[in-house]
Scaffold this motif. Structure first.
Motif, PDB file in Angstrom:
ATOM      1  N   GLU A 145       0.839  -1.213   0.000  1.00  0.00           N
ATOM      2  CA  GLU A 145       0.000   0.000   0.000  1.00  0.00           C
ATOM      3  C   GLU A 145       0.869   1.256   0.000  1.00  0.00           C
ATOM      4  OE1 GLU A 145      -2.929  -0.100  -0.632  1.00  0.00           O
ATOM      5  OE2 GLU A 145      -4.061  -1.639   0.448  1.00  0.00           O
ATOM      6  N   GLU A 146       1.900   1.229   0.827  1.00  0.00           N
ATOM      7  CA  GLU A 146       2.733   2.421   0.984  1.00  0.00           C
ATOM      8  C   GLU A 146       3.536   2.713  -0.286  1.00  0.00           C
ATOM      9  OE1 GLU A 146       3.478   4.252   4.589  1.00  0.00           O
ATOM     10  OE2 GLU A 146       1.427   3.994   3.931  1.00  0.00           O
ATOM     11  N   LYS A 147       3.862   1.648  -1.031  1.00  0.00           N
ATOM     12  CA  LYS A 147       4.608   1.865  -2.277  1.00  0.00           C
ATOM     13  C   LYS A 147       3.761   2.694  -3.245  1.00  0.00           C
ATOM     14  CE  LYS A 147       7.650  -0.152  -5.544  1.00  0.00           C
ATOM     15  NZ  LYS A 147       8.206  -1.270  -6.192  1.00  0.00           N
ATOM     16  N   THR A 148       2.482   2.344  -3.361  1.00  0.00           N
ATOM     17  CA  THR A 148       1.648   3.132  -4.286  1.00  0.00           C
ATOM     18  C   THR A 148       1.403   4.528  -3.703  1.00  0.00           C
ATOM     19  OG1 THR A 148      -0.419   2.279  -3.412  1.00  0.00           O
ATOM     20  CG2 THR A 148       0.451   1.141  -5.312  1.00  0.00           C
ATOM     21  N   PHE A 149       1.374   4.612  -2.368  1.00  0.00           N
ATOM     22  CA  PHE A 149       1.184   5.936  -1.745  1.00  0.00           C
ATOM     23  C   PHE A 149       2.369   6.843  -2.094  1.00  0.00           C
ATOM     24  CE2 PHE A 149       2.175   8.800   1.810  1.00  0.00           C
ATOM     25  CZ  PHE A 149       1.019   9.569   1.847  1.00  0.00           C
ATOM     26  N   TYR A 150       3.577   6.361  -1.821  1.00  0.00           N
ATOM     27  CA  TYR A 150       4.758   7.221  -2.022  1.00  0.00           C
ATOM     28  C   TYR A 150       5.043   7.485  -3.504  1.00  0.00           C
ATOM     29  CZ  TYR A 150       6.106   7.433   2.879  1.00  0.00           C
ATOM     30  OH  TYR A 150       6.127   7.707   4.222  1.00  0.00           O
ATOM     31  N   THR A 151       4.714   6.493  -4.372  1.00  0.00           N
ATOM     32  CA  THR A 151       5.098   6.683  -5.775  1.00  0.00           C
ATOM     33  C   THR A 151       3.961   7.230  -6.631  1.00  0.00           C
ATOM     34  OG1 THR A 151       4.565   4.383  -6.244  1.00  0.00           O
ATOM     35  CG2 THR A 151       6.869   4.861  -5.737  1.00  0.00           C
ATOM     36  N   GLN A 152       2.688   7.074  -6.195  1.00  0.00           N
ATOM     37  CA  GLN A 152       1.576   7.502  -7.060  1.00  0.00           C
ATOM     38  C   GLN A 152       0.550   8.397  -6.375  1.00  0.00           C
ATOM     39  OE1 GLN A 152      -0.192   3.941  -8.814  1.00  0.00           O
ATOM     40  NE2 GLN A 152       1.829   2.999  -8.908  1.00  0.00           N
ATOM     41  N   ARG A 153       0.098   7.979  -5.182  1.00  0.00           N
ATOM     42  CA  ARG A 153      -1.092   8.633  -4.633  1.00  0.00           C
ATOM     43  C   ARG A 153      -0.807   9.898  -3.820  1.00  0.00           C
ATOM     44  NH1 ARG A 153      -3.452   6.149  -1.014  1.00  0.00           N
ATOM     45  NH2 ARG A 153      -2.167   4.309  -0.798  1.00  0.00           N
ATOM     46  N   ALA A 154       0.377   9.973  -3.184  1.00  0.00           N
ATOM     47  CA  ALA A 154       0.622  11.081  -2.253  1.00  0.00           C
ATOM     48  C   ALA A 154       0.786  12.405  -3.004  1.00  0.00           C
ATOM     49  CB  ALA A 154       1.873  10.798  -1.438  1.00  0.00           C
ATOM     50  N   PRO A 155       0.021  13.425  -2.624  1.00  0.00           N
ATOM     51  CA  PRO A 155       0.230  14.739  -3.245  1.00  0.00           C
ATOM     52  C   PRO A 155       1.606  15.279  -2.847  1.00  0.00           C
ATOM     53  CG  PRO A 155      -1.736  14.701  -1.818  1.00  0.00           C
ATOM     54  CD  PRO A 155      -1.021  13.416  -1.616  1.00  0.00           C
TER      55      PRO A 155
ATOM     56  N   HIS B  57       1.400   4.168  13.382  1.00  0.00           N
ATOM     57  CA  HIS B  57       1.516   3.932  11.946  1.00  0.00           C
ATOM     58  C   HIS B  57       0.122   3.913  11.312  1.00  0.00           C
ATOM     59  CE1 HIS B  57       3.151   2.830   8.221  1.00  0.00           C
ATOM     60  NE2 HIS B  57       3.086   1.514   8.321  1.00  0.00           N
ATOM     61  N   THR B  58       0.008   4.625  10.186  1.00  0.00           N
ATOM     62  CA  THR B  58      -1.266   4.667   9.474  1.00  0.00           C
ATOM     63  C   THR B  58      -1.023   4.349   7.998  1.00  0.00           C
ATOM     64  OG1 THR B  58      -0.886   7.063   9.411  1.00  0.00           O
ATOM     65  CG2 THR B  58      -2.550   6.280  10.950  1.00  0.00           C
ATOM     66  N   PRO B  59      -0.711   3.075   7.705  1.00  0.00           N
ATOM     67  CA  PRO B  59      -0.535   2.734   6.285  1.00  0.00           C
ATOM     68  C   PRO B  59      -1.815   3.108   5.550  1.00  0.00           C
ATOM     69  CG  PRO B  59      -0.766   0.732   7.638  1.00  0.00           C
ATOM     70  CD  PRO B  59      -0.663   1.899   8.569  1.00  0.00           C
ATOM     71  N   SER B  60      -1.633   3.615   4.345  1.00  0.00           N
ATOM     72  CA  SER B  60      -2.795   4.182   3.666  1.00  0.00           C
ATOM     73  C   SER B  60      -3.052   3.476   2.337  1.00  0.00           C
ATOM     74  CB  SER B  60      -2.494   5.669   3.427  1.00  0.00           C
ATOM     75  OG  SER B  60      -3.416   6.256   2.578  1.00  0.00           O
ATOM     76  N   PRO B  61      -4.222   2.842   2.129  1.00  0.00           N
ATOM     77  CA  PRO B  61      -5.331   2.639   3.066  1.00  0.00           C
ATOM     78  C   PRO B  61      -5.065   1.430   3.968  1.00  0.00           C
ATOM     79  CG  PRO B  61      -5.890   1.729   0.923  1.00  0.00           C
ATOM     80  CD  PRO B  61      -4.511   2.296   0.791  1.00  0.00           C
ATOM     81  N   MET B  62      -5.883   1.287   5.007  1.00  0.00           N
ATOM     82  CA  MET B  62      -5.592   0.284   6.036  1.00  0.00           C
ATOM     83  C   MET B  62      -6.562  -0.891   6.054  1.00  0.00           C
ATOM     84  SD  MET B  62      -4.532   2.308   9.475  1.00  0.00           S
ATOM     85  CE  MET B  62      -5.611   3.724   9.414  1.00  0.00           C
TER      86      MET B  62
ATOM     87  N   PRO C 267     -10.404   0.117  10.625  1.00  0.00           N
ATOM     88  CA  PRO C 267      -9.023   0.246  11.107  1.00  0.00           C
ATOM     89  C   PRO C 267      -8.716   1.717  11.386  1.00  0.00           C
ATOM     90  CG  PRO C 267      -9.102  -1.025   9.086  1.00  0.00           C
ATOM     91  CD  PRO C 267     -10.460  -0.453   9.279  1.00  0.00           C
ATOM     92  N   TYR C 268      -8.168   1.990  12.535  1.00  0.00           N
ATOM     93  CA  TYR C 268      -7.958   3.380  12.976  1.00  0.00           C
ATOM     94  C   TYR C 268      -6.476   3.724  12.951  1.00  0.00           C
ATOM     95  CZ  TYR C 268      -8.540   7.541  15.899  1.00  0.00           C
ATOM     96  OH  TYR C 268      -8.552   8.829  16.376  1.00  0.00           O
ATOM     97  N   LEU C 269      -5.673   2.870  13.528  1.00  0.00           N
ATOM     98  CA  LEU C 269      -4.226   2.973  13.371  1.00  0.00           C
ATOM     99  C   LEU C 269      -3.563   1.685  13.820  1.00  0.00           C
ATOM    100  CD1 LEU C 269      -2.927   3.607  16.410  1.00  0.00           C
ATOM    101  CD2 LEU C 269      -3.661   5.904  15.891  1.00  0.00           C
ATOM    102  N   LEU C 270      -2.298   1.589  13.481  1.00  0.00           N
ATOM    103  CA  LEU C 270      -1.510   0.408  13.828  1.00  0.00           C
ATOM    104  C   LEU C 270      -0.394   0.895  14.745  1.00  0.00           C
ATOM    105  CD1 LEU C 270      -0.802  -2.588  13.287  1.00  0.00           C
ATOM    106  CD2 LEU C 270       0.417  -1.848  11.257  1.00  0.00           C
ATOM    107  N   LEU C 271      -0.363   0.381  15.963  1.00  0.00           N
ATOM    108  CA  LEU C 271       0.657   0.827  16.908  1.00  0.00           C
ATOM    109  C   LEU C 271       1.760  -0.228  16.982  1.00  0.00           C
ATOM    110  CD1 LEU C 271       0.805   3.399  18.639  1.00  0.00           C
ATOM    111  CD2 LEU C 271       0.099   2.006  20.590  1.00  0.00           C
ATOM    112  N   VAL C 272       2.966   0.203  16.687  1.00  0.00           N
ATOM    113  CA  VAL C 272       4.132  -0.677  16.721  1.00  0.00           C
ATOM    114  C   VAL C 272       4.787  -0.463  18.079  1.00  0.00           C
ATOM    115  CG1 VAL C 272       6.269  -1.273  15.512  1.00  0.00           C
ATOM    116  CG2 VAL C 272       4.361  -0.247  14.234  1.00  0.00           C
ATOM    117  N   VAL C 273       5.077  -1.558  18.784  1.00  0.00           N
ATOM    118  CA  VAL C 273       5.527  -1.431  20.181  1.00  0.00           C
ATOM    119  C   VAL C 273       6.764  -2.282  20.432  1.00  0.00           C
ATOM    120  CG1 VAL C 273       4.793  -1.619  22.598  1.00  0.00           C
ATOM    121  CG2 VAL C 273       3.067  -1.222  20.821  1.00  0.00           C
ATOM    122  N   GLY C 274       7.715  -1.715  21.151  1.00  0.00           N
ATOM    123  CA  GLY C 274       8.904  -2.487  21.527  1.00  0.00           C
ATOM    124  C   GLY C 274       9.961  -1.572  22.114  1.00  0.00           C
TER     125      GLY C 274
END
Ligand SMILES: Cc1cc2nc3c(=O)[nH]c(=O)nc-3n(C[C@H](O)[C@H](O)[C@H](O)COP(=O)(O)O)c2cc1C
Length: 226
Positions: free
Chosen positions: A85-95, A167-172, A187-194
């Motif tokens: 998802e993020e690949k298309t966001f960064y290369t195509q969808r993100a303004p 983290h909010t991968p778009s779309p989720m 899905p609201y957000l993804l929390l990465v923990v450690g």
């Protein structure tokens, strides 16, 4: 039916110390993007989730669900789906303006932390609550309520000595399948923990000063804050 409030009244000096030390502690919270693979105590995660569940919510509908996983296979599935998802966001969808805003953070479509970090928490928002007898109840202010619960969750994890990434991968939408949650939950957000990786670096960003985020309204209030 009401019950007596168990309110803990502090002395002024204790209050000031508590407020100062909480602020000092919260000031040290930073979003981490390089995680160690070291596991974290389940008890800490459990208590942080319980803390999130104490949040206020519209009409006390508690319109949240927290799906937690430490399972490597599930984490890899989430990483693969998020990166796609993020690949298309960064290369195509993100303004362009959005990419400009993200540039100082150095983020891109690669999300290794999704499989490295020991715990992922998928936060889901419920616009409706379905009762056992099949009734559909409207939840009030679900977005505000879940946001507050996430704030408590992040604060509790930080307070317990853990690092997080919001983290909010778009779309989720893929998170429903990954965490086996019904389509009625959003899905609201993804929390990465450690723990942060050793020598973890974070962007050198600043928080706005008091004057920029607060307006002190009225002469009496200005006197009060002097
Ligand atoms: C709703 C929300 C969504 C976010 N989404 C992402 C994300 O998808 N990827 C990421 O690396 N950081 C994400 N962040 C983290 C922000 O970039 C980070 O909070 C901000 O840069 C401030 O840094 P700090 O948390 O260290 O104070 C998100 C934060 C919030 C509150």
């Amino acid at each position: 039916m009401n019950k007596k409030l168990e309110f803990q009244r502090l002395q002024d000096a204790e209050m000031k110390t508590a407020a100062q030390s909480f602020y000092t502690k919260m000031q040290r919270r930073r979003t981490v993007r390089d995680f160690s693979d070291q596991s974290v105590p389940a008890e800490v995660i459990r208590n942080a989730l319980l803390c999130a569940g104490t949040a206020p919510s519209g009409a006390n509908m508690q319109p949240w669900h927290f799906a937690v996983t430490t399972d490597p296979k599930i984490k890899i599935g989430i990483k693969d789906a998020a990166e796609a998802e993020e690949k298309t966001f960064y290369t195509q969808r993100a303004p362009e303006a959005w990419l400009d805003a993200l540039a100082p953070l150095g983020t891109d479509e690669h999300k290794p932390f999704l499989s490295t970090a020991p715990v992922l928490i998928g936060v889901f928002l419920k616009k409706f609550t379905y009762t056992e007898d099949g009734k559909r109840l409207k939840n009030y202010y679900p977005y505000e309520s879940v946001g507050i619960a996430c704030g408590l969750l992040i604060s509790a994890l930080h307070h317990s000595g853990l690092a997080t990434l919001t983290h909010t991968p778009s779309p989720m939408a893929f998170l429903n399948q990954a965490f086996a949650r019904p389509k009625t939950e959003r899905p609201y957000l993804l929390l990465v923990v450690g723990y942060p990786e050793e020598n973890c670096q974070v962007p050198a960003i600043e928080k706005l000063p008091f004057e920029d985020i607060v307006s002190v309204v009225g002469e009496q209030t200005q006197e009060y804050f002097k």
